[in-house]
Design a protein around this motif. Structure first.
Motif, PDB file in Angstrom:
ATOM      1  N   PRO A  37       0.828  -1.205   0.000  1.00 25.46           N
ATOM      2  CA  PRO A  37       0.000   0.000   0.000  1.00 25.46           C
ATOM      3  C   PRO A  37       0.863   1.257   0.000  1.00 25.46           C
ATOM      4  O   PRO A  37       1.982   1.263   0.492  1.00 25.46           O
ATOM      5  N   ARG A  38       0.317   2.322  -0.544  1.00 25.74           N
ATOM      6  CA  ARG A  38       1.015   3.605  -0.578  1.00 25.74           C
ATOM      7  C   ARG A  38       1.020   4.218   0.826  1.00 25.74           C
ATOM      8  O   ARG A  38       0.222   3.862   1.685  1.00 25.74           O
ATOM      9  N   VAL A  39       1.917   5.149   1.037  1.00 27.36           N
ATOM     10  CA  VAL A  39       2.061   5.798   2.335  1.00 27.36           C
ATOM     11  C   VAL A  39       0.764   6.517   2.722  1.00 27.36           C
ATOM     12  O   VAL A  39       0.324   6.455   3.869  1.00 27.36           O
ATOM     13  N   GLY A  40       0.143   7.200   1.772  1.00 28.24           N
ATOM     14  CA  GLY A  40      -1.104   7.916   2.046  1.00 28.24           C
ATOM     15  C   GLY A  40      -2.201   6.992   2.534  1.00 28.24           C
ATOM     16  O   GLY A  40      -2.939   7.321   3.465  1.00 28.24           O
ATOM     17  N   TRP A  41      -2.327   5.835   1.928  1.00 32.78           N
ATOM     18  CA  TRP A  41      -3.337   4.858   2.346  1.00 32.78           C
ATOM     19  C   TRP A  41      -3.061   4.406   3.772  1.00 32.78           C
ATOM     20  O   TRP A  41      -3.982   4.322   4.601  1.00 32.78           O
ATOM     21  N   ALA A  42      -1.801   4.101   4.070  1.00 32.46           N
ATOM     22  CA  ALA A  42      -1.445   3.632   5.413  1.00 32.46           C
ATOM     23  C   ALA A  42      -1.709   4.718   6.452  1.00 32.46           C
ATOM     24  O   ALA A  42      -2.230   4.432   7.535  1.00 32.46           O
ATOM     25  N   LEU A  43      -1.370   5.956   6.141  1.00 31.70           N
ATOM     26  CA  LEU A  43      -1.598   7.050   7.094  1.00 31.70           C
ATOM     27  C   LEU A  43      -3.084   7.288   7.324  1.00 31.70           C
ATOM     28  O   LEU A  43      -3.517   7.522   8.445  1.00 31.70           O
ATOM     29  N   ARG A  44      -3.880   7.252   6.256  1.00 30.74           N
ATOM     30  CA  ARG A  44      -5.332   7.445   6.404  1.00 30.74           C
ATOM     31  C   ARG A  44      -5.952   6.373   7.290  1.00 30.74           C
ATOM     32  O   ARG A  44      -6.846   6.647   8.075  1.00 30.74           O
ATOM     33  N   HIS A  45      -5.483   5.146   7.160  1.00 31.55           N
ATOM     34  CA  HIS A  45      -6.049   4.051   7.947  1.00 31.55           C
ATOM     35  C   HIS A  45      -5.523   4.009   9.376  1.00 31.55           C
ATOM     36  O   HIS A  45      -6.014   3.216  10.186  1.00 31.55           O
ATOM     37  N   GLN A  46      -4.538   4.821   9.685  1.00 35.55           N
ATOM     38  CA  GLN A  46      -4.000   4.868  11.042  1.00 35.55           C
ATOM     39  C   GLN A  46      -4.137   6.255  11.656  1.00 35.55           C
ATOM     40  O   GLN A  46      -3.444   6.586  12.613  1.00 35.55           O
ATOM     41  N   LEU A  47      -5.038   7.058  11.108  1.00 31.37           N
ATOM     42  CA  LEU A  47      -5.200   8.439  11.550  1.00 31.37           C
ATOM     43  C   LEU A  47      -5.558   8.533  13.034  1.00 31.37           C
ATOM     44  O   LEU A  47      -4.985   9.345  13.768  1.00 31.37           O
TER      45      LEU A  47
END
Length: 75
Positions: A37-47
């Motif tokens: 997964p891209r960094v943005g996807w990972a950050l959104r899911h761990q917000l």
């Protein structure tokens, strides 16, 4: 895969997981392709986790600042 495992579940009685399927079953399974997964996807899911972590960091910094201000020199 699960249907085959359920159909052949514990055929030997007490030797669990001794069943091995034949090559015809594995020929039906598509190859696994992992996409990182891209960094943005990972950050959104761990917000929420990141927010809690940042809040804890700010709270710890505030407590440390209060503790430093209350310190007195030993005479």
């Amino acid at each position: 895969m699960s249907e085959d495992l359920v159909a052949h579940a514990d055929p030997l009685g007490d030797r669990h997981f001794a069943y091995q399927s034949g090559p015809e079953l594995w020929a039906k399974v598509p190859p696994f392709v992992h996409r990182t997964p891209r960094v943005g996807w990972a950050l959104r899911h761990q917000l929420r986790s990141l927010a809690v972590l940042c809040a804890g960091l700010l709270l710890a910094a505030a407590f440390a600042a209060v503790a430093v201000r209350r310190q007195r020199a030993l005479a």
